[in-house]
Write an enzyme that holds these catalytic residues in place. Structure first.
Site, PDB file in Angstrom:
ATOM      1  N   ASP A  54      55.351 -59.244  11.859  1.00 49.97           N
ATOM      2  CA  ASP A  54      55.550 -58.996  13.291  1.00 49.97           C
ATOM      3  C   ASP A  54      56.519 -60.039  13.837  1.00 49.97           C
ATOM      4  O   ASP A  54      56.569 -61.163  13.339  1.00 49.97           O
ATOM      5  CB  ASP A  54      54.225 -59.135  14.056  1.00 49.97           C
ATOM      6  N   ARG A  57      61.150 -52.527  11.689  1.00 57.32           N
ATOM      7  CA  ARG A  57      60.482 -51.838  12.801  1.00 57.32           C
ATOM      8  C   ARG A  57      61.240 -52.213  14.082  1.00 57.32           C
ATOM      9  O   ARG A  57      61.438 -53.394  14.350  1.00 57.32           O
ATOM     10  CB  ARG A  57      59.031 -52.314  12.900  1.00 57.32           C
TER      11      ARG A  57
HETATM   12  C1  LIG Z   1      53.729 -50.154  16.077  1.00 56.34           C
HETATM   13  C2  LIG Z   1      54.166 -51.200  17.052  1.00 56.34           C
HETATM   14  C3  LIG Z   1      54.339 -52.506  16.621  1.00 56.34           C
HETATM   15  C4  LIG Z   1      54.788 -53.499  17.509  1.00 56.34           C
HETATM   16  N1  LIG Z   1      55.074 -54.750  17.036  1.00 56.34           N
HETATM   17  C5  LIG Z   1      55.636 -55.654  17.877  1.00 56.34           C
HETATM   18  C6  LIG Z   1      56.097 -56.917  17.407  1.00 56.34           C
HETATM   19  O1  LIG Z   1      56.005 -57.258  16.230  1.00 56.34           O
HETATM   20  N2  LIG Z   1      56.639 -57.778  18.323  1.00 56.34           N
HETATM   21  C7  LIG Z   1      56.783 -57.455  19.642  1.00 56.34           C
HETATM   22  O2  LIG Z   1      57.330 -58.258  20.417  1.00 56.34           O
HETATM   23  N3  LIG Z   1      56.334 -56.270  20.110  1.00 56.34           N
HETATM   24  C8  LIG Z   1      55.777 -55.372  19.273  1.00 56.34           C
HETATM   25  N4  LIG Z   1      55.357 -54.157  19.768  1.00 56.34           N
HETATM   26  C9  LIG Z   1      55.252 -53.945  21.238  1.00 56.34           C
HETATM   27  C10 LIG Z   1      56.555 -53.493  21.848  1.00 56.34           C
HETATM   28  O3  LIG Z   1      57.488 -54.553  21.834  1.00 56.34           O
HETATM   29  C11 LIG Z   1      56.352 -53.026  23.309  1.00 56.34           C
HETATM   30  O4  LIG Z   1      55.854 -54.084  24.062  1.00 56.34           O
HETATM   31  C12 LIG Z   1      55.416 -51.841  23.451  1.00 56.34           C
HETATM   32  O5  LIG Z   1      55.572 -50.930  22.414  1.00 56.34           O
HETATM   33  C13 LIG Z   1      55.682 -51.111  24.791  1.00 56.34           C
HETATM   34  O6  LIG Z   1      56.986 -50.610  24.814  1.00 56.34           O
HETATM   35  P1  LIG Z   1      57.340 -49.059  24.612  1.00 56.34           P
HETATM   36  O7  LIG Z   1      58.429 -48.969  23.613  1.00 56.34           O
HETATM   37  O8  LIG Z   1      56.148 -48.293  24.272  1.00 56.34           O
HETATM   38  O9  LIG Z   1      58.007 -48.619  25.977  1.00 56.34           O
HETATM   39  P2  LIG Z   1      57.593 -48.780  27.491  1.00 56.34           P
HETATM   40  O10 LIG Z   1      58.815 -48.392  28.250  1.00 56.34           O
HETATM   41  O11 LIG Z   1      56.985 -50.103  27.753  1.00 56.34           O
HETATM   42  O12 LIG Z   1      56.483 -47.675  27.667  1.00 56.34           O
HETATM   43  C14 LIG Z   1      56.758 -46.304  27.600  1.00 56.34           C
HETATM   44  C15 LIG Z   1      55.489 -45.548  27.952  1.00 56.34           C
HETATM   45  O13 LIG Z   1      54.509 -45.785  26.947  1.00 56.34           O
HETATM   46  C16 LIG Z   1      53.227 -45.923  27.510  1.00 56.34           C
HETATM   47  N5  LIG Z   1      52.740 -47.301  27.247  1.00 56.34           N
HETATM   48  C17 LIG Z   1      53.455 -48.356  26.801  1.00 56.34           C
HETATM   49  N6  LIG Z   1      52.666 -49.447  26.642  1.00 56.34           N
HETATM   50  C18 LIG Z   1      51.441 -49.056  27.009  1.00 56.34           C
HETATM   51  C19 LIG Z   1      50.182 -49.719  27.077  1.00 56.34           C
HETATM   52  N7  LIG Z   1      50.035 -50.994  26.732  1.00 56.34           N
HETATM   53  N8  LIG Z   1      49.110 -48.994  27.505  1.00 56.34           N
HETATM   54  C20 LIG Z   1      49.230 -47.694  27.846  1.00 56.34           C
HETATM   55  N9  LIG Z   1      50.390 -47.016  27.813  1.00 56.34           N
HETATM   56  C21 LIG Z   1      51.468 -47.683  27.395  1.00 56.34           C
HETATM   57  C22 LIG Z   1      53.378 -45.665  28.977  1.00 56.34           C
HETATM   58  O14 LIG Z   1      53.176 -44.301  29.198  1.00 56.34           O
HETATM   59  C23 LIG Z   1      54.824 -46.020  29.235  1.00 56.34           C
HETATM   60  O15 LIG Z   1      55.352 -45.354  30.343  1.00 56.34           O
HETATM   61  C24 LIG Z   1      54.972 -53.157  18.875  1.00 56.34           C
HETATM   62  C25 LIG Z   1      54.792 -51.835  19.306  1.00 56.34           C
HETATM   63  C26 LIG Z   1      54.423 -50.863  18.424  1.00 56.34           C
HETATM   64  C27 LIG Z   1      54.286 -49.452  18.919  1.00 56.34           C
END
Ligand SMILES: Cc1cc2nc3c(=O)[nH]c(=O)nc-3n(C[C@H](O)[C@H](O)[C@H](O)COP(=O)(O)OP(=O)(O)OC[C@H]3O[C@@H](n4cnc5c(N)ncnc54)[C@H](O)[C@@H]3O)c2cc1C
Length: 304
Positions: free
Chosen positions: A132, A182
């Site tokens: 991560d 990722r």
């Molecule tokens: C498999 C995976 C691994 C990850 N690993 C890392 C990592 O190693 N380092 C790192 O910095 N980040 C990591 N992340 C987190 C990532 O950086 C984002 O903070 C997170 O995925 C929210 O961004 P989004 O792309 O979903 O878009 P956003 O624009 O934030 O969200 C899009 C839509 O998704 C839904 N959504 C998003 N988050 C949430 C929530 N918490 N609860 C409910 N609904 C939500 C909502 O409907 C929102 O409108 C990871 C995410 C995933 C999916």
């Protein structure tokens, strides 16, 4: 207001006293929605259910604030136990971990030796380990250690965050070397000197990174819950005939579950990131920061 809530939850994620409290009192405040349980058996049970629904999993044994060598070794032991449980149960899962858990803030040598110990077991069982990406202060060292580990292991990949200005260059270099990446938007609080402050710029950069990686030699995990990103990915994959062996969608356990199932129905490879363990507090706060509307779950959790 939303920005304020985000900062508040990200600061709370760093609070050690609250973290200690959370460990003592077990999964509370609605955290069960995002965390599979406290034990490896809980986690394997959840993996099995997701596998039955046509999804693969990456398991993460949660851990924050590792203070000394023995805690780092213990966290690495948990990673090894998780790999052994995946192998013994025959479920379809890989492992994700944070290198600060395996001792990165204590010494590079300690972190390296724990990483090698974990990767040896993963290699023996043919399992992938994804490192991560944490906050910006750990980014360069994470990529340096990854480069060193890749000389001996081909079962290790990492994460690139679209909010960082540097990320396109990182994807171009790592993708050309065939590294498993990722792509995420980024979950930490970063200053404008290193990260795009505006969401629109992060989203635009996400598309650039995803396209660059999909066209590279490396595997692409498209990790987002954002339907705009997902729709864009689908058209790009179709237009460029990207085979299923080269990519997958990834989402977090408990978030947009319907969308996860829909992608499976449409025939796309879908992996769910499933965290487990008693150190759930920091992870939970970062999920609240992403979507302060989730606070509703906290309130429900407090009154149940
Ligand atoms: C498999 C995976 C691994 C990850 N690993 C890392 C990592 O190693 N380092 C790192 O910095 N980040 C990591 N992340 C987190 C990532 O950086 C984002 O903070 C997170 O995925 C929210 O961004 P989004 O792309 O979903 O878009 P956003 O624009 O934030 O969200 C899009 C839509 O998704 C839904 N959504 C998003 N988050 C949430 C929530 N918490 N609860 C409910 N609904 C939500 C909502 O409907 C929102 O409108 C990871 C995410 C995933 C999916």
């Amino acid at each position: 207001m939303e920005q304020l809530m985000r900062s508040l939850f990200l600061s709370m994620a760093q609070n050690r006293a609250a973290n200690r409290w959370a460990k003592r009192y077990g999964l509370r405040l609605g955290a069960q929605r995002f965390v599979a349980g406290e034990t490896i058996d809980d986690a394997i049970r959840v993996v099995r259910t997701l596998n039955q629904q046509g999804m693969t999993v990456t398991l993460d044994h949660l851990g924050e604030f590792v203070n000394d060598e023995s805690e780092a070794n213990e966290a690495a032991d948990y990673c090894v136990r998780t790999l052994e449980a995946i192998h013994a149960s025959g479920v379809d899962a890989s492992l994700s971990l944070k290198m600060t858990q395996t001792g990165l803030d204590i010494s590079r040598e300690l972190c390296m030796s724990n990483m090698r110990r974990i990767l040896d077991v993963a290699k023996k069982y043919g399992l992938l380990v994804t490192i991560d990406m944490e906050d910006f202060s750990h980014c360069q060292i994470t990529l340096d250690i990854l480069d060193e580990l890749r000389k001996d292991y081909d079962n290790v990949g990492t994460v690139i965050q679209a909010y960082l200005y540097r990320s396109l260059e990182d994807v171009q270099r790592l993708g050309a070397e065939g590294v498993h990446l990722r792509i995420v938007k980024g979950a930490y609080k970063e200053p404008p000197e290193v990260a795009f402050p505006d969401k629109a710029d992060v989203d635009a950069n996400y598309i650039k990174l995803m396209e660059a990686q999909l066209l590279s030699k490396g595997f692409t995990a498209i990790a987002t819950h954002d339907e705009k990103m997902i729709e864009h990915a689908k058209s790009f994959i179709a237009k460029h005939n990207i085979p299923k062996e080269k990519y997958e969608f990834q989402m977090l356990y408990g978030i947009r579950t319907n969308l996860q199932q829909q992608l499976v129905r449409e025939g796309y490879p879908m992996r769910v990131y499933v965290p487990y363990g008693n150190d759930w507090y920091g992870y939970f706060m970062r999920r609240l920061a992403e979507r302060p509307a989730n606070v509703g779950f906290v309130l429900k959790g407090m009154f149940n």
